[in-house]
Design an enzyme around this catalytic site. Structure first.
Site, PDB file in Angstrom:
ATOM      1  CG  LEU A  46      -2.000  -1.071   1.303  1.00 55.04           C
ATOM      2  CD1 LEU A  46      -2.711  -1.019   2.639  1.00 55.04           C
ATOM      3  CD2 LEU A  46      -2.999  -0.922   0.163  1.00 55.04           C
ATOM      4  N   GLY A  47       2.067   1.132   0.519  1.00 52.37           N
ATOM      5  CA  GLY A  47       2.931   2.313   0.570  1.00 52.37           C
ATOM      6  C   GLY A  47       4.157   2.069   1.412  1.00 52.37           C
ATOM      7  NE  ARG A  48      10.009   2.575   0.200  1.00 48.60           N
ATOM      8  CZ  ARG A  48      10.941   1.716  -0.193  1.00 48.60           C
ATOM      9  NH1 ARG A  48      10.829   1.121  -1.354  1.00 48.60           N
ATOM     10  NH2 ARG A  48      11.963   1.448   0.572  1.00 48.60           N
ATOM     11  N   GLY A  49       7.019   4.288   4.068  1.00 50.32           N
ATOM     12  CA  GLY A  49       7.388   5.523   4.747  1.00 50.32           C
ATOM     13  C   GLY A  49       8.857   5.463   5.099  1.00 50.32           C
ATOM     14  CE  LYS A  50      13.345  10.385   8.298  1.00 55.03           C
ATOM     15  NZ  LYS A  50      13.090  11.734   8.857  1.00 55.03           N
ATOM     16  CE1 TYR A  51      12.298   7.138  11.475  1.00 56.90           C
ATOM     17  CE2 TYR A  51      10.152   8.164  11.132  1.00 56.90           C
ATOM     18  CZ  TYR A  51      11.489   8.263  11.483  1.00 56.90           C
ATOM     19  OH  TYR A  51      12.016   9.473  11.844  1.00 56.90           O
ATOM     20  CB  SER A  52       6.869   1.252   8.360  1.00 58.43           C
ATOM     21  OG  SER A  52       6.034   2.313   7.932  1.00 58.43           O
ATOM     22  CE  LYS A  69       4.215   2.203  10.898  1.00 58.50           C
ATOM     23  NZ  LYS A  69       3.693   3.294  11.746  1.00 58.50           N
ATOM     24  CG  ASP A 157       3.849  12.790  10.994  1.00 59.49           C
ATOM     25  OD1 ASP A 157       3.933  13.879  10.374  1.00 59.49           O
ATOM     26  OD2 ASP A 157       4.239  11.709  10.505  1.00 59.49           O
TER      27      ASP A 157
END
Length: 350
Positions: A46-52, A69, A157
């Site tokens: 579904l997506g990616r972030g800085k930490y996951s 996650k 955030d």
């Protein structure tokens, strides 16, 4: 030599954690129980972030759709904090529900399992929202913020990416508690939190004794972007420029008043870039494309959220009592509100 900054404390919920047992807020001592990730079959990313990295998945034991996650290698302390906060907030109004904490049996990588929300991308969604929709979703977001603040937790955030909306079901969830922190009066916090466009002035001027009111600034930025159809509303090129963009709207004299009140010394780099700006009227941002979303109540609420002085911003509870939300409150107090809300019409709520 610059002297120390003046102290500050939250106007509400300041003592929540002091009144709880240490076990509630001492996340470093928390020992999460990790289950086996084999119960969950990943379906798609579904997506990616800085930490996951985040995946849609199926719980093979009950066929339930969930979100997994997978946390990237990060300090154990940060993972413990996120888990403890999610456990403390479980069942809270419009807070994403943590279902499970698991580890990959081979790699031992930790992962968090959440309820699934059929989210509409905000860039598409914000283009079709009606005046009533905006009031409705902002009110739902305020419920989540008042809940976490009442539990002694700042989200830190708040931004569109972290607000999941299932527009079909009129369901909102506040997600990503990875930067969230427990509030303790007089504690100095890291200012490297939140995303640039949603960072409160306190972060941009390095004022560390902030509180829940930081989240109210971020919510104000979201409200401004929705009613004025300007995403993001304060569009800085970097953290320095971000404060300049804010000053061009709220004024430089007002900024200096804020700095003086809290004995804050501004980074000398600002001397070259800040300039002098008068405070703008919110009406200046109205044009033919957004006029139908703006009302005197909307501008009044916005004005009471987007304040330099964090102590002057409305709290989540105060914001919920603002006349801007009267149509939503009226509708939600009616029997069978579930059915009427789907009309999304302001007329129905009057």
């Amino acid at each position: 030599m610059p002297g120390p900054a003046a102290g500050s404390r939250a106007r509400v919920y300041a003592e929540v954690n002091s009144l709880r047992s240490r076990e509630y807020w001492d996340y470093e001592a928390h020992v999460p129980s990790w289950g086996n990730q084999d119960d969950y079959q990943l379906v798609r990313k579904l997506g990616r972030g800085k930490y996951s990295e985040v995946f849609e998945a199926i719980n093979i034991t009950n066929n339930e759709r969930v979100v997994v996650k997978i946390l990237k290698p990060v300090k154990k302390k940060k993972i413990k904090r996120e888990v403890k906060i999610l456990e403390n907030l479980r069942g809270g109004t419009n807070i994403i529900k943590l279902i499970d904490t698991v580890k990959d049996p081979v790699s031992k990588t930790p992962a968090l399992v959440f309820e699934y929300i059929n989210n509409t991308d905000f860039k598409q969604l914000y283009q079709i929202l009606t005046d009533f929709d905006i009031r409705f979703y902002m009110y739902e977001l305020l419920k989540a913020l008042d809940y976490c603040h009442s539990k002694g937790i700042m989200h830190r955030d708040v931004k569109p990416h972290n607000v999941m909306i299932d527009h079909q079901q009129k369901k909102l969830r506040l997600i990503d508690w990875g930067l969230a922190e427990f509030y303790h009066p007089a504690q100095e916090y890291n200012v490297r939190v939140a995303s640039r466009y949603f960072k409160g002035p306190e972060l941009l001027v390095d004022y560390q004794m902030y509180d829940y009111s930081l989240d109210m600034w971020s919510l104000g930025c979201m409200l401004a972007s929705m009613i004025f159809r300007k995403e993001p509303f304060f569009h800085g090129q970097d953290n320095y420029d971000q404060l300049v963009r804010i000053a061009k709207v709220l004024g430089t004299d007002e900024l200096y008043g804020y700095l003086k009140k809290y004995h804050i010394d501004l980074d000398p780099h600002f001397n070259d870039i800040l300039g002098q700006h008068s405070r703008k009227r919110w009406e200046n941002f109205i044009h033919s494309e957004n006029r139908h979303l703006v009302s005197p109540e909307a501008l009044d609420l916005l004005d009471k959220l987007l304040r330099y002085d964090h102590q002057q911003r409305l709290t989540a509870k105060e914001a919920m009592e603002h006349p801007y939300f009267y149509p939503v409150v009226k509708e939600q107090s009616q029997p069978c509100a579930e059915n009427t809300v789907l009309s999304s019409g302001l007329t129905a709520a009057r």
